[in-house]
Design an enzyme around this catalytic site. Structure first.
Site, PDB file in Angstrom:
ATOM      1  N   CYS A   2       0.864  -1.178   0.000  1.00 38.95           N
ATOM      2  CA  CYS A   2       0.000   0.000   0.000  1.00 38.95           C
ATOM      3  C   CYS A   2       0.902   1.231   0.000  1.00 38.95           C
ATOM      4  CB  CYS A   2      -0.866   0.034   1.247  1.00 38.95           C
ATOM      5  SG  CYS A   2      -1.873  -1.448   1.431  1.00 38.95           S
ATOM      6  N   ARG A  27       1.951   1.298  -5.969  1.00 37.09           N
ATOM      7  CA  ARG A  27       2.096   0.348  -4.855  1.00 37.09           C
ATOM      8  C   ARG A  27       0.810  -0.417  -4.571  1.00 37.09           C
ATOM      9  NH1 ARG A  27       6.581   1.558  -1.624  1.00 37.09           N
ATOM     10  NH2 ARG A  27       5.627   0.420   0.076  1.00 37.09           N
ATOM     11  N   TRP A  73      -3.623  -2.025  -1.554  1.00 34.03           N
ATOM     12  CA  TRP A  73      -3.603  -3.328  -2.233  1.00 34.03           C
ATOM     13  C   TRP A  73      -4.084  -4.315  -1.171  1.00 34.03           C
ATOM     14  CZ3 TRP A  73      -1.140  -8.130  -1.797  1.00 34.03           C
ATOM     15  CH2 TRP A  73      -1.158  -8.936  -2.957  1.00 34.03           C
ATOM     16  N   ASN A  99       0.370   0.387   6.145  1.00 34.07           N
ATOM     17  CA  ASN A  99       0.888  -0.499   5.097  1.00 34.07           C
ATOM     18  C   ASN A  99       1.560  -1.672   5.804  1.00 34.07           C
ATOM     19  OD1 ASN A  99       2.172  -1.668   2.872  1.00 34.07           O
ATOM     20  ND2 ASN A  99       3.888  -0.235   2.942  1.00 34.07           N
ATOM     21  N   LYS A 488       6.239 -10.984 -18.651  1.00 39.22           N
ATOM     22  CA  LYS A 488       5.787  -9.656 -19.108  1.00 39.22           C
ATOM     23  C   LYS A 488       4.446  -9.774 -19.800  1.00 39.22           C
ATOM     24  CE  LYS A 488       7.650  -7.760 -17.207  1.00 39.22           C
ATOM     25  NZ  LYS A 488       8.712  -7.867 -16.263  1.00 39.22           N
ATOM     26  N   GLU A 491       1.515 -10.751 -17.337  1.00 41.95           N
ATOM     27  CA  GLU A 491       1.114  -9.799 -16.297  1.00 41.95           C
ATOM     28  C   GLU A 491       0.458  -8.543 -16.848  1.00 41.95           C
ATOM     29  OE1 GLU A 491       4.203  -8.155 -13.738  1.00 41.95           O
ATOM     30  OE2 GLU A 491       5.630  -8.195 -15.391  1.00 41.95           O
ATOM     31  N   HIS A 507       9.592 -32.474 -24.365  1.00 40.62           N
ATOM     32  CA  HIS A 507       9.240 -33.341 -23.233  1.00 40.62           C
ATOM     33  C   HIS A 507       7.848 -33.008 -22.689  1.00 40.62           C
ATOM     34  CE1 HIS A 507      13.211 -35.091 -23.203  1.00 40.62           C
ATOM     35  NE2 HIS A 507      13.730 -33.876 -23.266  1.00 40.62           N
ATOM     36  N   LYS A 606       3.381  -3.044  -7.108  1.00 41.27           N
ATOM     37  CA  LYS A 606       4.788  -2.950  -7.485  1.00 41.27           C
ATOM     38  C   LYS A 606       5.696  -3.658  -6.492  1.00 41.27           C
ATOM     39  CE  LYS A 606       8.181  -1.343 -10.002  1.00 41.27           C
ATOM     40  NZ  LYS A 606       8.414  -2.061 -11.257  1.00 41.27           N
TER      41      LYS A 606
HETATM   42  O1  M6R Z   1      10.966  -5.396  -5.952  1.00 39.11           O
HETATM   43  P1  M6R Z   1      11.345  -6.806  -6.288  1.00 39.11           P
HETATM   44  O2  M6R Z   1      12.322  -6.882  -7.389  1.00 39.11           O
HETATM   45  O3  M6R Z   1      11.790  -7.589  -5.098  1.00 39.11           O
HETATM   46  O4  M6R Z   1      10.007  -7.458  -6.796  1.00 39.11           O
HETATM   47  C1  M6R Z   1       9.941  -8.819  -7.097  1.00 39.11           C
HETATM   48  C2  M6R Z   1       8.734  -9.115  -7.964  1.00 39.11           C
HETATM   49  O5  M6R Z   1       7.563  -8.821  -7.289  1.00 39.11           O
HETATM   50  C3  M6R Z   1       8.780  -8.303  -9.268  1.00 39.11           C
HETATM   51  O6  M6R Z   1       9.980  -8.545  -9.954  1.00 39.11           O
HETATM   52  C4  M6R Z   1       7.610  -8.635 -10.186  1.00 39.11           C
HETATM   53  O7  M6R Z   1       7.671  -9.965 -10.588  1.00 39.11           O
HETATM   54  C5  M6R Z   1       7.657  -7.694 -11.369  1.00 39.11           C
HETATM   55  N1  M6R Z   1       6.927  -6.495 -11.090  1.00 39.11           N
HETATM   56  C6  M6R Z   1       7.175  -8.294 -12.608  1.00 39.11           C
HETATM   57  O8  M6R Z   1       7.299  -7.411 -13.676  1.00 39.11           O
END
Ligand code: M6R
Length: 611
Positions: A2, A27, A73, A99, A488, A491, A507, A606
């Protein structure tokens, strides 16, 4: 998870708070709310985006020079008006934004319910503010002490801001496990989950430490530890520019961040590589040179995109530094009693530096005596504070929820770490290092060149925008690039996609291939080129549609693929940095064509600060 923002000073609080919420919306974006003090506390909150909240309060008199806001969130309680923050005490004197997660909220709630407290939401946060209220009632303590006592009773992670109508010229902020930054102005203070809402007003910030509580008045700031000892804050100067937080003419942050990669990779290497003499210098880890010379094993822990970067790192470190590497999902690591010794080195990779799973993995490895390095982007975040040493990626703020420039910066740092360790251990010759660093130094220009394929990639995206599935295949260090390409796409466009090692296709996944199935190959002219060509033929023989990322000038793959996207020639070690670019662009264009919210995909946030 959050985003929280607070203001106390001489300006109207609402515009600052609402602008701050927009900056923090990456966030979390399922509901939002604000609270303002003007004699008593007024709370406005709404399920939906920050813009829905703005619409909701249109026409309302929003006066007050003290205010706070929250963008959520959901963890406890579905996204709804009543579960939105701020939450208030039963008597409405106290209001909180939060948060994190209060893990023992159920036990506390039960006790409070028995005392007659009535709750209006399903959240753990409301329980915390009722607990403060209850402590005040039972003990007569003032709000400062009551908050401190309450925080000593809760288990879990929090960054909170509390207002009390009994002391309407004060904000109380506290953190444990979730980030909180205080901006220090002249006669005003700002509080936020990160510095992005603050930078416009002041460059002077204090990063609150775990277990610290800040008592903030317009002209006075007192920070105490949760055990009541006064702390001396350190004021940092922000190295953040406002334009870094804006779209700068791009339609989306994601596209801007994709295009920033030549710059972000260059920034990441600046002052760290000396191609002419074949030297890598990493100030953040130089004290650990002896450790690196004798390290038995390297464990990389990370989540999501950062985990994919870790897999690329595994190839590079094993290839050049000849140290065995294991790459672990941070979320699984701590739950399987891993074998870790004092001779191990753990590298935790995280863009945000706040991911709860990664932090938990670090704590566990630390308990077992390992040395921990961090590879993080956000300066001053939690992970760089709990690791022994580390290397920042210097990619600049990444606002799009889908990681792009953070990934290539992580891969760049891991490349530097691989070469640095190789240099210390003598597993690479000087001439080889000169050759590799000379090529690495050119990567920003080559990324720029790779970006020139954008229009062509867009045309290809248009052909596949209605696909229901997609496969991404690669070998060697292009396998994690395939995984990243698939992540990518799924998501941001909600198309089901899988990344696989190309040779594994036969396989199992080959059963999925038909005329409807686009298969993206990373088929550059390197060690597995011929093998990948065979894999392409296997897909073509079954009617699949092949999109191949190839080395500039390639004719063999061109003859068999349906579409090719060229990337410039480089050493195999650096292919991930180039091959990623068209994959980011293809996902971006498909998502835009499908009308998806590219920067804020559904259900995501994020930084994932809950386990
Ligand atoms: O902030 P972080 O790199 O630790 O976050 C890890 C994942 O949540 C992050 O890489 C997530 O998979 C990406 N936003 C995907 O694009």
């Amino acid at each position: 998870m959050c985003g929280i923002v607070g203001y106390i000073g001489y300006r109207d609080a609402y515009p600052i708070v609402i602008k701050g919420l927009h900056r923090l919306e990456y966030r979390g974006y399922d509901s939002a709310g604000v609270a303002l003090i003007d004699k008593d506390i007024k709370v406005y909150k709404k399920a939906g985006k920050v813009s829905d909240l703005e619409e909701f309060v249109k026409g309302v008199n929003l006066h007050g020079t003290i205010g706070m806001g929250h963008t959520r969130w959901a963890t406890h309680g579905a996204p709804s008006d009543r579960n939105s923050h701020p939450h208030s005490s039963g008597d409405r004197r106290l209001t909180i934004i939060h948060n994190g997660i209060i893990e023992n909220y159920a036990v506390i709630k039960e006790a409070l319910l028995a005392k007659g407290h009535v709750f209006l939401s399903d959240t753990d946060t409301e329980v915390l503010i009722h607990l403060v209220e209850d402590i005040q009632k039972e003990t007569g303590l003032d709000i400062r002490e009551a908050v401190r006592v309450a925080l000593n009773k809760v288990i879990g992670a929090y960054a909170i801001v509390i207002m009390s109508s009994d002391e309407p010229d004060q904000l109380i902020a506290a953190r444990k496990g979730s980030p909180l930054v205080i901006g220090v102005g002249e006669g005003e203070y700002f509080v936020a989950s990160d510095a992005t809402p603050i930078v416009e007003y002041t460059k002077n910030v204090i990063y609150l430490n775990d277990n610290e509580i800040a008592y903030i008045r317009r002209d006075d700031l007192l920070i105490k530890n949760i055990d009541n000892t006064v702390q001396t804050p350190y004021i940092h100067e922000l190295d953040l520019k406002l334009e870094m937080l804006e779209k700068g003419g791009y339609d989306h942050f994601m596209l801007k961040e994709i295009y920033e990669q030549p710059r972000s990779i260059r920034d990441c290497m600046r002052g760290r590589i000396y191609p002419k003499i074949g030297k890598v210098q990493l100030g953040g880890i130089k004290e650990y040179t002896d450790k690196l010379k004798n390290v038995d094993r390297i464990l990389i822990v990370a989540c999501g995109t950062s985990w994919h970067a870790g897999l690329v790192g595994e190839y590079l470190i094993e290839e050049y530094a000849r140290v065995p590497v294991e790459v672990e999902y941070a979320s699984e690591f701590r739950y399987r009693n891993p074998i870790i010794t004092e001779r191990d080195l753990v590298i935790a990779i995280s863009q945000s530096g706040e991911t709860a799973d990664t932090m938990a993995a670090i704590e566990l490895a630390k308990e077992k005596g390992a040395t921990i390095f961090g590879v993080c982007n956000v300066v001053g975040a939690s992970i760089p504070r709990i690791t022994h040493a580390g290397v920042y990626t210097h990619a600049g703020p990444e606002i799009g929820v889908a990681s792009t420039k953070a990934f290539t910066a992580q891969v760049t740092v891991l490349t530097l770490i691989a070469f640095y360790i190789a240099q210390q251990r003598g597993t690479i010759t000087q001439s080889k290092l000169i050759e590799l660093l000379t090529q690495l130094n050119e990567i920003p220009e080559l990324v720029e060149k790779a970006l020139q394929s954008n229009d062509h990639v867009k045309e290809i995206a248009a052909k596949f925008k209605d696909s229901r599935n997609c496969l991404f295949l690669g070998r060697g260090s292009s396998f994690p690039v395939a995984l990243e390409g698939a992540l990518k796409l799924k998501e941001i466009s909600y198309i089901h996609a899988e990344g696989y090692p190309a040779a594994e296709m036969k396989h199992g996944p080959i059963a999925l291939i038909d005329e409807e199935m686009p298969v993206v190959f990373i088929a550059t002219k390197h060690s597995s080129y011929e093998k990948v060509i065979s894999n392409i033929q296997e897909v073509k023989a079954r009617g699949g549609k092949v999109i191949a990322i190839v080395t500039e000038g390639d004719t063999d793959v061109k003859a068999m693929a349906d579409y090719v996207i060229e990337i410039p020639q480089t050493d195999e070690a650096f292919v991930p940095l180039l091959a990623t670019i068209p994959l980011q662009l293809i996902s971006y264009h498909i998502a835009v064509m499908r009308g998806c919210n590219v920067d804020q995909p559904r259900n995501l946030a994020k930084s994932v600060t809950v386990e």
